[in-house]
Write a protein that holds these residues in place. Sequence first.
Motif, mmCIF file in Angstrom:
data_model
loop_
_atom_site.group_PDB
_atom_site.id
_atom_site.type_symbol
_atom_site.label_atom_id
_atom_site.label_comp_id
_atom_site.label_asym_id
_atom_site.label_seq_id
_atom_site.Cartn_x
_atom_site.Cartn_y
_atom_site.Cartn_z
ATOM 1 N N MET A 113 -16.211 0.878 -1.575
ATOM 2 C CA MET A 113 -15.484 -0.289 -1.128
ATOM 3 C C MET A 113 -14.224 -0.485 -1.943
ATOM 4 S SD MET A 113 -17.691 -3.675 -1.962
ATOM 5 C CE MET A 113 -16.380 -4.854 -1.738
ATOM 6 N N SER A 114 -13.671 0.600 -2.430
ATOM 7 C CA SER A 114 -12.413 0.507 -3.152
ATOM 8 C C SER A 114 -11.319 -0.020 -2.244
ATOM 9 C CB SER A 114 -11.999 1.874 -3.700
ATOM 10 O OG SER A 114 -12.908 2.294 -4.696
ATOM 11 N N PRO A 172 -19.126 -12.387 -3.756
ATOM 12 C CA PRO A 172 -20.232 -11.920 -2.905
ATOM 13 C C PRO A 172 -20.022 -10.508 -2.375
ATOM 14 C CG PRO A 172 -19.686 -14.193 -2.376
ATOM 15 C CD PRO A 172 -18.620 -13.699 -3.292
ATOM 16 N N GLN A 173 -18.775 -10.140 -2.054
ATOM 17 C CA GLN A 173 -18.519 -8.782 -1.580
ATOM 18 C C GLN A 173 -18.783 -7.761 -2.683
ATOM 19 O OE1 GLN A 173 -14.472 -9.622 -0.190
ATOM 20 N NE2 GLN A 173 -15.073 -8.924 1.851
ATOM 21 N N VAL A 174 -18.376 -8.086 -3.906
ATOM 22 C CA VAL A 174 -18.652 -7.192 -5.027
ATOM 23 C C VAL A 174 -20.152 -7.070 -5.240
ATOM 24 C CG1 VAL A 174 -18.430 -6.932 -7.531
ATOM 25 C CG2 VAL A 174 -16.433 -7.553 -6.168
ATOM 26 N N ALA A 175 -20.870 -8.182 -5.143
ATOM 27 C CA ALA A 175 -22.321 -8.159 -5.328
ATOM 28 C C ALA A 175 -22.997 -7.246 -4.315
ATOM 29 C CB ALA A 175 -22.878 -9.575 -5.221
ATOM 30 N N LYS A 176 -22.439 -7.163 -3.111
ATOM 31 C CA LYS A 176 -23.029 -6.347 -2.053
ATOM 32 C C LYS A 176 -22.634 -4.867 -2.146
ATOM 33 C CE LYS A 176 -23.239 -10.166 1.273
ATOM 34 N NZ LYS A 176 -22.680 -10.718 2.541
ATOM 35 N N GLY A 193 -22.835 1.633 -3.442
ATOM 36 C CA GLY A 193 -21.789 2.161 -2.574
ATOM 37 C C GLY A 193 -20.732 2.920 -3.349
ATOM 38 N N THR A 194 -19.532 2.990 -2.774
ATOM 39 C CA THR A 194 -18.419 3.618 -3.477
ATOM 40 C C THR A 194 -18.197 2.893 -4.797
ATOM 41 O OG1 THR A 194 -17.375 4.195 -1.383
ATOM 42 C CG2 THR A 194 -15.974 4.222 -3.348
ATOM 43 N N PRO A 195 -18.088 3.604 -5.913
ATOM 44 C CA PRO A 195 -17.954 2.935 -7.205
ATOM 45 C C PRO A 195 -16.768 1.972 -7.251
ATOM 46 C CG PRO A 195 -18.454 5.245 -7.528
ATOM 47 C CD PRO A 195 -18.202 5.072 -6.065
ATOM 48 N N CYS A 211 -7.217 -1.206 -7.569
ATOM 49 C CA CYS A 211 -8.430 -1.748 -8.189
ATOM 50 C C CYS A 211 -9.173 -2.713 -7.277
ATOM 51 C CB CYS A 211 -8.082 -2.466 -9.489
ATOM 52 S SG CYS A 211 -7.593 -1.348 -10.814
ATOM 53 N N ASP A 212 -10.480 -2.725 -7.426
ATOM 54 C CA ASP A 212 -11.320 -3.709 -6.759
ATOM 55 C C ASP A 212 -11.410 -4.983 -7.601
ATOM 56 O OD1 ASP A 212 -12.201 -1.937 -4.577
ATOM 57 O OD2 ASP A 212 -13.154 -0.833 -6.206
ATOM 58 N N VAL A 213 -11.512 -4.809 -8.907
ATOM 59 C CA VAL A 213 -11.638 -5.934 -9.831
ATOM 60 C C VAL A 213 -10.601 -5.778 -10.934
ATOM 61 C CG1 VAL A 213 -13.128 -7.132 -11.482
ATOM 62 C CG2 VAL A 213 -14.112 -6.159 -9.385
ATOM 63 N N VAL A 214 -9.889 -6.855 -11.222
ATOM 64 C CA VAL A 214 -8.966 -6.893 -12.354
ATOM 65 C C VAL A 214 -9.476 -7.963 -13.314
ATOM 66 C CG1 VAL A 214 -6.624 -7.426 -13.131
ATOM 67 C CG2 VAL A 214 -6.980 -6.045 -11.079
ATOM 68 N N LEU A 215 -9.747 -7.548 -14.532
ATOM 69 C CA LEU A 215 -10.259 -8.446 -15.561
ATOM 70 C C LEU A 215 -9.154 -8.830 -16.527
ATOM 71 C CD1 LEU A 215 -12.618 -9.806 -17.181
ATOM 72 C CD2 LEU A 215 -12.797 -7.621 -18.407
ATOM 73 N N VAL A 216 -8.972 -10.130 -16.712
ATOM 74 C CA VAL A 216 -8.113 -10.611 -17.787
ATOM 75 C C VAL A 216 -9.031 -10.711 -19.005
ATOM 76 C CG1 VAL A 216 -6.486 -12.377 -18.534
ATOM 77 C CG2 VAL A 216 -6.780 -11.902 -16.092
ATOM 78 N N GLY A 217 -9.044 -9.666 -19.806
ATOM 79 C CA GLY A 217 -10.013 -9.558 -20.884
ATOM 80 C C GLY A 217 -9.544 -10.205 -22.167
ATOM 81 N N ASP A 218 -10.514 -10.680 -22.964
ATOM 82 C CA ASP A 218 -10.138 -11.231 -24.265
ATOM 83 C C ASP A 218 -9.702 -10.130 -25.227
ATOM 84 O OD1 ASP A 218 -12.630 -10.133 -24.725
ATOM 85 O OD2 ASP A 218 -13.516 -11.945 -25.578
#
Length: 281
Positions: free
Chosen positions: A1-2, A13-17, A21-23, A42-49
């Motif tokens: 689901m990239s 919810p889409q990420v949870a599902k 699947g596709t990494p 990217c599927d997820v972008v993290l604003v990391g500490d």
Amino acid sequence: MSVTGKNPALTPPQVAKSKGGTPLVCLTAYTTPMAKLVDAHCDVVLVGDSVGMVLHGLPSTLGVTLDMMIMHGQAVRRGLERALMVVDMPFGSYEESREQAFRNAARLMAETGCAAVKLEGGEPMAGTIRFLATRGVPVMGHVGLTPQAVNAFGGYAVQGRGEDSERVARDAAAVAEAGAFAVVLEKVPEPLARRITGEIAAPTIGIGASQACDGQILVVDDMLGAFTDFRPKFVRRYAELGAEAAKAIAAYAADVRARRFPAAEHVFGDMPKAVARGGAA
């Protein structure tokens, strides 16, 4: 689901599902220009500490404040269209109580426009995750090596070796059962990460974990070779931007000192005579 094409922004919810699947492709970002670059892939972008160490020169993530996370979150939000944006809750912003965690998570979401927050910790934080999740705050969990606990761990060692594997497995199960829509597994042995991925319902996102995880995440400055203070074993550098930038800066300095820059094409001449006389022919 990239992410491909003109897809709308992903949701928790889409990420949870996406389990099995596709990494999931995940990276950190701290600025608007970088957010624009990673958003298309990217599927997820993290604003990391991790921003505290990467951009602010701090020795660990412990000095990062909520205001810092909000500032960088706002910058990243301006650069994203499609990726799910998650913001780290910094050390001290959620551990005191569930109510404190909710107040600060709500502030992060309201002021940055993020769709979810990430917090570190296993079984001890399960109640807090459940409290947030049932009040409309999607939570990404984070177990294994949790950098905010660096002093308790005595460093950044691999977690979950030997008998300690059961602790990390319990932590992952606890945060998933509490309602985390995804769980980051950091710096744990590959067999343990593979086992946890098979045991919990939430997708796992590995960093120094296993190819079997449901997704992978790296600090973008590590992956690009822009942050060069140290290089974790689990980082693959896809570029060497730090070395290239150092070469470019050295070349610029040499050109300035030799009066090769600016050249004729980089400077402005006098106004045309007609313009200087007010347009008279």
